[in-house]
Design an enzyme around this catalytic site. Structure first.
Site, mmCIF file in Angstrom:
data_model
loop_
_atom_site.group_PDB
_atom_site.id
_atom_site.type_symbol
_atom_site.label_atom_id
_atom_site.label_comp_id
_atom_site.label_asym_id
_atom_site.label_seq_id
_atom_site.Cartn_x
_atom_site.Cartn_y
_atom_site.Cartn_z
ATOM 1 N N LYS A 177 3.610 -0.275 1.701
ATOM 2 C CA LYS A 177 4.943 -0.160 2.304
ATOM 3 C C LYS A 177 6.035 0.354 1.380
ATOM 4 C CE LYS A 177 4.333 -0.617 5.862
ATOM 5 N NZ LYS A 177 3.422 0.312 6.615
ATOM 6 N N GLY A 227 6.468 3.531 0.597
ATOM 7 C CA GLY A 227 6.827 4.924 0.874
ATOM 8 C C GLY A 227 5.670 5.876 0.610
ATOM 9 N N THR A 228 4.450 5.370 0.748
ATOM 10 C CA THR A 228 3.237 6.157 0.511
ATOM 11 C C THR A 228 3.177 7.383 1.420
ATOM 12 O OG1 THR A 228 2.294 3.920 0.700
ATOM 13 C CG2 THR A 228 0.806 5.702 0.031
ATOM 14 N N TRP A 232 5.527 8.813 3.152
ATOM 15 C CA TRP A 232 6.639 9.729 2.863
ATOM 16 C C TRP A 232 6.279 10.604 1.661
ATOM 17 C CZ3 TRP A 232 12.202 7.698 1.270
ATOM 18 C CH2 TRP A 232 13.104 8.763 1.322
ATOM 19 N N HIS A 267 -3.761 2.174 -2.863
ATOM 20 C CA HIS A 267 -2.884 1.018 -3.079
ATOM 21 C C HIS A 267 -3.436 0.149 -4.213
ATOM 22 C CE1 HIS A 267 -0.331 1.774 0.277
ATOM 23 N NE2 HIS A 267 -1.153 1.403 1.226
ATOM 24 N N ARG A 284 9.098 0.233 -4.595
ATOM 25 C CA ARG A 284 10.218 -0.072 -3.692
ATOM 26 C C ARG A 284 10.644 -1.504 -3.937
ATOM 27 N NH1 ARG A 284 9.841 0.324 2.981
ATOM 28 N NH2 ARG A 284 12.103 0.355 3.354
ATOM 29 N N SER A 301 9.102 -4.826 5.515
ATOM 30 C CA SER A 301 8.282 -3.753 6.078
ATOM 31 C C SER A 301 6.823 -4.212 6.251
ATOM 32 C CB SER A 301 8.354 -2.541 5.146
ATOM 33 O OG SER A 301 7.633 -1.466 5.670
ATOM 34 N N LYS A 340 12.306 1.782 10.150
ATOM 35 C CA LYS A 340 13.718 2.122 9.903
ATOM 36 C C LYS A 340 13.889 3.056 8.704
ATOM 37 C CE LYS A 340 15.839 -2.101 11.711
ATOM 38 N NZ LYS A 340 16.733 -3.225 11.360
#
Ligand code: PPS
Length: 332
Positions: free
Chosen positions: A86, A88-89, A91, A146, A168, A176, A295
């Site tokens: 969570k 931003g992988t 992205w 991960h 993050r 998230s 979001k």
């Protein structure tokens, strides 16, 4: 290079990508019956249980293929995108894929980002991350993981591969991840929010302790120069600046038009739209519970933590991070 030569190279790349797409589609047809069965099993099955694997909390989806993961043969130009879940992988995967293959992707229909950037340790009956990587026809191969740094297969270090680590802030990660665990059929049940904070702090979420993960990769980046450590909050604050940093790291020099196009394609709303198809076919996710592209902001934790929960968490965070010079922005 002559323009004729460039044209031939481009044509070849487009053919390869079309071939990749066709191969994926063909194999999709073969696996579709198996997948349907699997979906039925998933709908009926219990959420997976967690266990400790090499000291890290895992489910079987990330350990069943371990021999192949551990012995994976990296190529020197492989690019690894590593994150705690969570962070931003997806992205970052889209940004890096667009930087390398953006022009080509526009000329042929693209597989989903989950196929373009396979998930190294992921394993289901009908598909493993390692097989997906082996069947990629694009070069360099972009690989998602991960894994905490100590579990990364040796070959990536031996081949001196480039790695991008996205970190993050823990409060937004927790929010998230909590919603993700609610909507993802193959993630353990998150339980109540209050308990979830406790599980986060004690390393009981899948892929283990966030504290160990971010600090482990941070420490490694001091001795291994081919890690680019990026923060989700910086990407939100100034994506153009972070993309320029990535380009320097990857040895790429896109022109201004290409950079603008990467920015446009990887904006939250644009990705939400472009991922709609991939997500509608994804039977792991129940987007009616919570969307994957939820979001994408910094500071949503303020809508979830009570004042008391926030104070208690800050205290825990201070203790666990006191030895580290790693700093997170909880808001921007
Ligand atoms: S996963 O399942 O671990 O691979 O998830 P991951 O992709 O790491 O993280 C998902 C969160 O990233 C947000 N996201 C984005 N934010 C801003 N801009 C873009 N383009 C973008 N793409 C994905 C996504 O919304 C998830 O965060 P939350 O806070 O849940 O919205």
């Amino acid at each position: 290079m002559s323009s004729e030569h460039e044209h031939m190279q481009r044509t070849l790349k487009v053919c390869l990508l079309s071939a990749e797409w066709n191969t994926m589609n063909r194999s999709r047809i073969f696996v579709s019956d198996r997948k349907r069965e699997q979906k039925e099993q998933r709908d009926m099955a219990q959420k997976p249980r967690t266990f400790k694997f090499e000291g890290v909390t895992m489910t079987h989806y990330f350990t069943d293929n371990w021999e192949k993961v551990k012995n994976f043969k990296a190529k020197p130009d492989d690019v690894v995108i590593a994150t705690y879940p969570k962070a931003g992988t997806t992205w970052m995967s889209e940004i890096v894929d667009q930087l390398f293959f953006g022009e080509i992707r526009r000329e042929s229909s693209s597989p989903s980002i989950f196929d373009r950037v396979p998930f190294l340790e992921f394993c289901e009956d009908f598909q493993t991350g390692t097989d997906q990587i082996e069947s990629l026809l694009t070069s360099p191969r972009l690989i998602k993981t991960h894994l905490p740094v100590q579990l990364v297969p040796q070959s990536f270090w031996e081949q001196n591969c480039r790695m991008i680590y996205v970190a993050r802030n823990p409060k937004d990660i927790m929010v998230s991840y909590y919603h993700f665990d609610r909507m993802n059929k193959i993630q353990p049940d998150p339980g109540a929010w209050e308990e979830y904070i406790d599980k986060f702090n004690t390393g009981q979420l899948v892929f283990g302790s966030w504290y160990d993960h971010v600090q482990g990769w941070w420490e490694k980046s001091r001795s291994y120069s081919r890690i680019c450590y990026v923060f989700f909050e910086d990407m939100r604050e100034d994506p153009a600046r972070e993309i320029s940093r990535l380009c320097s790291f990857l040895g790429l020099s896109p022109n201004e038009t290409q950079k603008k196009e990467v920015l446009r394609k990887t904006g939250f709303e644009e990705m939400k739209k472009s991922m709609a198809d991939a997500l509608s076919n994804n039977d792991e996710f129940d987007e009616s519970v919570s969307p994957f592209m939820r979001k994408g902001i910094v500071g949503d934790w303020k809508n979830h933590f009570t004042v008391a929960q926030n104070e208690a968490f800050n205290e825990e965070y201070r203790k666990k991070m006191k030895e580290s010079d790693l700093k997170f922005k909880m808001e921007i």
